[in-house]
Every structure is written in structure tokens, then in C-alpha cells.
Design an enzyme around this catalytic site. Structure first.
Site, PDB file in Angstrom:
ATOM      1  N   GLY A 113      42.614   8.637 -18.198  1.00 35.38           N
ATOM      2  CA  GLY A 113      43.461   7.493 -18.482  1.00 35.38           C
ATOM      3  C   GLY A 113      43.926   7.452 -19.933  1.00 35.38           C
ATOM      4  O   GLY A 113      44.907   6.797 -20.257  1.00 35.38           O
ATOM      5  N   PHE A 114      43.211   8.142 -20.821  1.00 38.06           N
ATOM      6  CA  PHE A 114      43.538   8.041 -22.241  1.00 38.06           C
ATOM      7  C   PHE A 114      44.273   9.257 -22.784  1.00 38.06           C
ATOM      8  O   PHE A 114      44.689   9.276 -23.923  1.00 38.06           O
ATOM      9  CB  PHE A 114      42.256   7.834 -23.064  1.00 38.06           C
ATOM     10  N   VAL A 119      42.404  16.571 -21.856  1.00 34.74           N
ATOM     11  CA  VAL A 119      41.222  17.204 -22.457  1.00 34.74           C
ATOM     12  C   VAL A 119      41.416  18.716 -22.412  1.00 34.74           C
ATOM     13  O   VAL A 119      41.730  19.274 -21.355  1.00 34.74           O
ATOM     14  CB  VAL A 119      39.934  16.803 -21.713  1.00 34.74           C
ATOM     15  N   LYS A 125      39.571  15.927 -26.700  1.00 34.25           N
ATOM     16  CA  LYS A 125      40.331  14.881 -26.001  1.00 34.25           C
ATOM     17  C   LYS A 125      41.477  14.459 -26.907  1.00 34.25           C
ATOM     18  O   LYS A 125      41.258  14.002 -28.031  1.00 34.25           O
ATOM     19  CB  LYS A 125      39.416  13.686 -25.685  1.00 34.25           C
ATOM     20  N   ASP A 174      31.292   2.043 -17.701  1.00 30.34           N
ATOM     21  CA  ASP A 174      32.193   2.851 -16.864  1.00 30.34           C
ATOM     22  C   ASP A 174      31.452   4.072 -16.308  1.00 30.34           C
ATOM     23  O   ASP A 174      31.950   5.194 -16.362  1.00 30.34           O
ATOM     24  CB  ASP A 174      33.416   3.279 -17.681  1.00 30.34           C
ATOM     25  N   LYS A 177      30.525   6.540 -13.713  1.00 30.59           N
ATOM     26  CA  LYS A 177      31.123   7.073 -12.483  1.00 30.59           C
ATOM     27  C   LYS A 177      31.048   8.586 -12.590  1.00 30.59           C
ATOM     28  O   LYS A 177      30.870   9.131 -13.702  1.00 30.59           O
ATOM     29  CB  LYS A 177      32.571   6.590 -12.322  1.00 30.59           C
ATOM     30  N   ASN A 194      32.672  10.531 -15.388  1.00 31.25           N
ATOM     31  CA  ASN A 194      32.131  10.377 -16.743  1.00 31.25           C
ATOM     32  C   ASN A 194      30.737  10.970 -16.886  1.00 31.25           C
ATOM     33  O   ASN A 194      30.048  10.726 -17.873  1.00 31.25           O
ATOM     34  CB  ASN A 194      32.127   8.897 -17.155  1.00 31.25           C
ATOM     35  N   ASP A 229      32.389   9.394 -22.281  1.00 31.81           N
ATOM     36  CA  ASP A 229      33.372   8.321 -22.189  1.00 31.81           C
ATOM     37  C   ASP A 229      32.798   6.949 -22.531  1.00 31.81           C
ATOM     38  O   ASP A 229      32.648   6.081 -21.666  1.00 31.81           O
ATOM     39  CB  ASP A 229      33.945   8.301 -20.762  1.00 31.81           C
TER      40      ASP A 229
HETATM   41  N1  LIG Z   1      33.078  17.647 -22.737  1.00 31.46           N
HETATM   42  C1  LIG Z   1      33.741  18.137 -21.693  1.00 31.46           C
HETATM   43  N2  LIG Z   1      33.510  19.380 -21.255  1.00 31.46           N
HETATM   44  C2  LIG Z   1      34.178  19.873 -20.183  1.00 31.46           C
HETATM   45  N3  LIG Z   1      35.105  19.188 -19.486  1.00 31.46           N
HETATM   46  C3  LIG Z   1      35.398  17.939 -19.886  1.00 31.46           C
HETATM   47  C4  LIG Z   1      34.730  17.343 -20.993  1.00 31.46           C
HETATM   48  N4  LIG Z   1      35.208  16.095 -21.151  1.00 31.46           N
HETATM   49  C5  LIG Z   1      36.116  15.910 -20.179  1.00 31.46           C
HETATM   50  N5  LIG Z   1      36.244  17.017 -19.426  1.00 31.46           N
HETATM   51  C6  LIG Z   1      37.146  17.209 -18.280  1.00 31.46           C
HETATM   52  O1  LIG Z   1      38.348  16.501 -18.525  1.00 31.46           O
HETATM   53  C7  LIG Z   1      38.595  15.556 -17.483  1.00 31.46           C
HETATM   54  C8  LIG Z   1      39.262  14.338 -18.071  1.00 31.46           C
HETATM   55  O2  LIG Z   1      38.315  13.664 -18.877  1.00 31.46           O
HETATM   56  P1  LIG Z   1      38.562  12.189 -19.415  1.00 31.46           P
HETATM   57  O3  LIG Z   1      37.286  11.715 -20.014  1.00 31.46           O
HETATM   58  O4  LIG Z   1      39.760  12.166 -20.271  1.00 31.46           O
HETATM   59  O5  LIG Z   1      38.991  11.400 -18.129  1.00 31.46           O
HETATM   60  P2  LIG Z   1      38.219  10.690 -16.947  1.00 31.46           P
HETATM   61  O6  LIG Z   1      36.844  10.288 -17.367  1.00 31.46           O
HETATM   62  O7  LIG Z   1      38.358  11.590 -15.751  1.00 31.46           O
HETATM   63  O8  LIG Z   1      39.124   9.423 -16.746  1.00 31.46           O
HETATM   64  P3  LIG Z   1      39.167   8.055 -17.593  1.00 31.46           P
HETATM   65  O9  LIG Z   1      39.001   8.426 -19.034  1.00 31.46           O
HETATM   66  O10 LIG Z   1      40.513   7.522 -17.295  1.00 31.46           O
HETATM   67  O11 LIG Z   1      38.048   7.220 -17.068  1.00 31.46           O
HETATM   68  C9  LIG Z   1      37.215  15.288 -16.870  1.00 31.46           C
HETATM   69  O12 LIG Z   1      37.318  14.880 -15.544  1.00 31.46           O
HETATM   70  C10 LIG Z   1      36.540  16.639 -17.011  1.00 31.46           C
HETATM   71  O13 LIG Z   1      36.890  17.435 -15.935  1.00 31.46           O
END
Ligand SMILES: Nc1ncnc2c1ncn2[C@@H]1O[C@H](COP(=O)(O)OP(=O)(O)OP(=O)(O)O)[C@@H](O)[C@H]1O
Length: 491
Positions: free
Chosen positions: A218-219, A222, A235, A331, A333, A336, A349
Site C-alpha cells: 500500500g505504501f 519493495v 521499500k 497490522d 497478517k 507482514n 511493517d
Molecule cells: N524484507 C523483505 N525481504 C523480502 N521481501 C520483502 C521484504 N519486505 C517486503 N517484501 C516483499 O514485498 C512485498 C510488499 O511489501 P510491503 O510491506 O510493501 O507490502 P504489504 O505488507 O504486502 O502491504 P501493505 O504495506 O499495504 O500492508 C511483500 O509482500 C514481500 O513479498
């Protein structure tokens, strides 16, 4: 200027001042958040080398690319006027106000951000609204001015996730905490996090190459990258809008909490076109991807599921048992929950995390806004805006139900859309939960009906309608820990 660039004379004088009365220990332990173990280690190294412990501390802290302005803020927090004076020649003049304020108040703590804001804004904001490369706390303060927290109108739904919620009420008697509140406390917290140059991140991610894209949230997006010889996930926050900044600052505040099951934030960048957060790269992807079989990896085994449930419970109980004030993630889930190459889970997150009710006699806060992802949130939070650790317990319960069944938390085509409601209904109808085991492993040698039932039972307990009837995360952790399972199940 970075700490390791401190002129010899300034460094020497600071060491003299901070070695005296072991002032460096307060700086290291209270302000830089080093553990007692680390502080002791620094002391021992200094003794062995017959050098100054402050010098050792600066070497260690300096390796993380901290800047003199950050040190200046920590010393301001310590009210160490002689050390502040010593740093004056090497910090930007905008920071001198802190010293004059400290001087005039004779040690009384004060919130100086407003004064700095105006000053810094005039000097460094460009006409196009972007900012030149300036010291990071000033940058944040400026960005803080831009965030229209009080005037922001909730749209009810986040752009990327139709089930995310952000609602508000006109209730004025709330105790809502604002992650973006740019006060003294915030400056103290962020000043311990290394700042990273935007250009370095661009190089690390191969110029934000699509091949490096790990996912979208949502933000923002990555990206996988290699930064300082380490695999990282960067991110890239969308357009520095209010919500992104809010998440950024929220995450930074939370970075002071270090734990095996909390995703470490390595650094942040605010100097480029977009704000960025740099995390440890988690090779196992997110639990969401693993449950939905969106990766090349085979379905999770039961021992891996147990490891995940156990680790997340451990991380959450850590947050919830923070001295005095629990920290509520808000949050929880599968998206995260990130997994490393050994399937060790780390909670990520923290953009929506908030401090919970203070003191044992207070059970909840009434907040003005509800953030989070609807299928993971309990009724008392959605309807009455009651925020307590029990909100995370509920979300964790939904995750447990997903771990057992791999069914989505919300399914529009299911007669009972919410998984928590659906599973409570199955329970009332005395359905054997083994029949609902993740169909990717049901009937295979990896099937474990009894563990599936146990996970479902914990999930149901955690998603009780009355929050008083839910267990604490410590109780959940103990229940998982006390299970009689073969050795391979234990992390
Ligand atoms: N530290 C990390 N290492 C590997 N993959 C990551 C990492 N952080 C995020 N990701 C990948 O990037 C995707 C997007 O992460 P992001 O935290 O931006 O969104 P989200 O948690 O899916 O959604 P929202 O932030 O809207 O709740 C994740 O679903 C994951 O697959």
C-alpha cells in the site's frame, strides 16, 4: 559530517568530557540504545586497549554512518551542555538553537522542534517543494510540517488493498497516538537510525530494476538490493505523501525494538525523490506468498508452520510486554510476516504500530482512527475504536487459522466471508478441523491432523468476540512451547 570524520581535537575533547563520571554509558545505553552487554563489551575493549571508552563507542556507532547532528541531538537529550558546546563548530548552524535553549533553560527539558522548523524551512526548502541535501533531523522536521495529520480526511479504503481500513470519528476525548508527531521523543528515536544516501540505494537496486522488484504494498514498491555487501530489501515509498511519511516515521520509532522476530530496519533515506526504508532481505518471502503458493518453494511443512506460529507469538509477546506501555503492531497478517532462509519469521511493517494503554489499570485506548486490514481486526476496534494488545491477539488468531487451513482471511464467494466467523461456525457445528487442513498437504505424508486441530483451537481462542476472553500473547507462546512435539518442530 559523519562521526568518523570528527576532527581529532573535537573528538578528543568529547572523549574527555564523556569519559568523566562514565557519562558515555548514559549516551550508549539510554540514548543510543546499546544493550548492557554491548556497553560492557565497549568498556572491556577500552580497558584492554587502554583507550577511551567514548572513543570506542564512537568507533562502533560511527560504523553505522551516524552523523554529528545525530550525536548533537542525543547530547541535547542528555542535557550535556559542555559536550554540545564542543560540537558546535562542526554541526550545522540550525542546530545551535538547541544549545541556546538548553542554556537558557538551565537543564529543563524543552521541545525545540517548532523553532527549528521555521528556521530550517526558510533556509532549505526549494521552490518546487523538494529539499536539498541537509541534515536529516531537519529534513524530518520539515517533512513533519508537510504532513497534514489533523486535516487529513480518511477515505475509508487504502488505494491498494480494498480490505484495508482507515476510519475516523469526531470523538475528541481520544488518546490517539500520532506516529508522525514530530516531538522531542521522536527526534531521540530516529537519531539512532543510520541514514543512507539515495544514490547508494539506486545503485544497490540496479537503478530500481524491475528484475529486483520483490513486491508492492500500500505504501510503495519493495526491491531486492545489495548494499554494503549485504542483501537488503528497499521499500521505496510512494511520492512522500502523508501516509508514506507517516509509515516511515512510525517504522523509525519502532526500530528501537530489537528482537529475533522483528524485521530489522538497517537505515532510511530521505534525501532523494522518494523516501526509502532499508531492511534485512528475507529470502523466504512473506507468509502470504508461501500460503498462497506464489513462490517456487513447496508448501510449508507442519514443522515450518509451527516455527512461524512460535516465532510470531514470541515477537508479539515481546512488543506487548514493553515496560509500562505495550506496543501494538496493529497490522498483523501473513503479508507482514517475513521469512528468512531458515523459515524463521520476522514481523515487519510497523507503519501502523502504536503505543498502547499505559499502566496496569488501563486496558485499552480509545483511538480516533482505525487503521489496519479489516479481516484481521476485531469488532471492538472496528466499531468502538478500542485499541489494546488484544487487537494483535485477534489478528494473530486469524493468522493461525490461515496457517492451519490456508483459506483466505476473507473470501467474497464464501457464505461466511470472514475466516474467523467461518471457523467459529464450523466449531459450533462440531466439524473436525482436520478436514479443513491446508489442501496442499492434506492427505500427503506431510499432513498432521492433530496439529491442524491445535492450531485451529488456538486461532479460535485468539479470535474470541470478547477481548477479555482472548489469551495474552505470552499465554499463546507458552501453549505453543508446551506442546509435546518431535524435536524437528522446535526452532
Ligand atoms: N524484507 C523483505 N525481504 C523480502 N521481501 C520483502 C521484504 N519486505 C517486503 N517484501 C516483499 O514485498 C512485498 C510488499 O511489501 P510491503 O510491506 O510493501 O507490502 P504489504 O505488507 O504486502 O502491504 P501493505 O504495506 O499495504 O500492508 C511483500 O509482500 C514481500 O513479498
Amino acid at each position: 559530517m559523519y562521526i568518523y570524520q570528527l576532527p581529532f581535537e573535537v573528538n578528543k575533547e568529547l572523549c574527555r568530557l564523556l569519559d568523566s563520571d562514565d557519562n558515555w554509558k548514559e549516551l550508549a545505553g539510554v540514548h543510543m540504545k546499546y544493550s548492557p552487554f554491548d556497553v560492557n563489551e565497549i568498556e572491556q575493549v577500552a580497558k584492554r586497549q587502554t583507550s577511551s571508552p567514548t572513543a570506542q563507542l564512537f568507533i562502533r556507532w560511527g560504523q553505522l554512518n551516524h552523523r554529528v547532528e545525530e550525536l548533537f541531538i542525543l547530547l541535547y537529550r542528555m542535557k550535556h551542555i559542555p559536550a554540545l558546546r564542543c560540537l558546535v563548530p562542526v554541526v550545522d548552524s540550525r542546530f545551535h538553537r538547541l544549545l541556546s535553549k538548553q542554556d537558557s533553560n538551565k537543564g529543563v527539558r524543552c521541545n525545540d522542534t517548532a523553532g527549528i522548523n521555521e528556521n530550517a524551512n526558510q533556509q532549505t526548502a526549494k521552490a518546487d517543494g523538494t529539499y536539498s541535501s541537509i541534515p536529516i533531523p531537519v529534513m524530518l522536521i520539515q517533512k513533519g510540517i508537510q504532513i497534514p495529520v489533523s486535516s487529513r480526511v480518511s477515505n475509508g479504503v487504502s488505494p491498494n488493498d480494498e480490505s484495508s481500513v482507515e476510519t475516523s470519528t469526531n470523538n475528541t476525548s481520544t488518546n490517539d497516538t500520532k506516529p508522525s508527531g514530530l516531538d522531542d521523543e521522536l527526534i531521540k528515536k530516529i537519531s539512532a537510525i543510520p541514514m543512507v544516501d539515495y544514490e547508494e540505494l539506486k545503485i544497490a537496486t540496479n537503478n530500481w530494476s524491475d528484475n529486483n522488484l520483490l513486491g508492492r504494498g500500500g505504501f510503495g514498491q519493495v526491491y531486492k538490493g545489495v548494499w554494503k555487501l549485504s542483501a537488503v530489501a528497499v521499500k521505496r515509498l510512494r511520492n512522500n505523501d502523508g501516509r508514506s511519511n507517516k509509515e516511515l516515521i512510525g517504522e523509525m520509532c519502532l526500530n528501537q525494538y530489537r528482537h529475533d522476530n522483528i524485521l530489522p530496519l538497517y537505515g532510511y533515506s530521505l534525501g532523494g525523490p522518494e523516501a526509502c526504508l532499508v531492511y534485512q532481505y528475507m529470502a523466504g518471502g512473506s507468509l502470504e506468498q508461501r500460503l498462497r503458493c506464489k513462490t517456487v518453494h513447496p508448501p510449508l511443512t507442519w514443522s515450518q508452520r509451527y516455527k512461524i506460529a512460535h516465532g510470531v507469538a514470541r515477537g508479539l509477546q515481546y512488543l506487548h510486554t514493553m515496560a509500562g506501555t505495550p506496543l501494538i503492531h496493529g497490522d498483523i497478517k501473513p503479508a507482514n510476516i517475513l521469512l528468512d532462509q531458515c523459515i524463521m519469521p520476522k514481523i515487519g511493517d510497523f507503519g501502523l504500530a502504536r503505543k498502547g494503554p499505559y499502566g496496569e489499570e488501563r486496558t485499552h485506548l480509545k483511538v480516533s482512527r482505525v487503521h489496519g486490514t479489516r479481516p484481521y481486526l476485531p469488532d471492538e476496534y472496528l466499531r468502538s475504536h478500542y485499541l489494546s494488545p488484544a487487537v494483535d491477539v485477534f489478528s494473530y488468531g486469524v493468522v493461525m487459522l490461515e496457517l492451519a487451513t490456508a483459506l483466505p482471511a476473507m473470501e467474497r464467494t464464501r457464505a461466511v466471508q470472514l475466516l474467523s466467523d467461518f471457523m467459529h461456525l464450523q466449531n459450533r457445528e462440531r466439524v473436525d478441523f482436520a478436514a479443513l487442513e491446508d489442501r496442499n498437504i492434506r492427505g500427503t505424508p506431510n499432513s498432521n491432523p492433530s496439529l491442524c486441530r491445535e492450531f485451529a483451537a488456538i486461532g479460535l481462542h485468539c479470535t474470541q468476540y470478547n477481548r477479555q476472553e482472548r489469551p495474552t500473547m505470552l499465554e499463546v507462546y507458552k501453549r505453543l512451547d508446551g506442546m509435546n512435539l518431535p524435536e524437528k518442530y522446535f526452532p
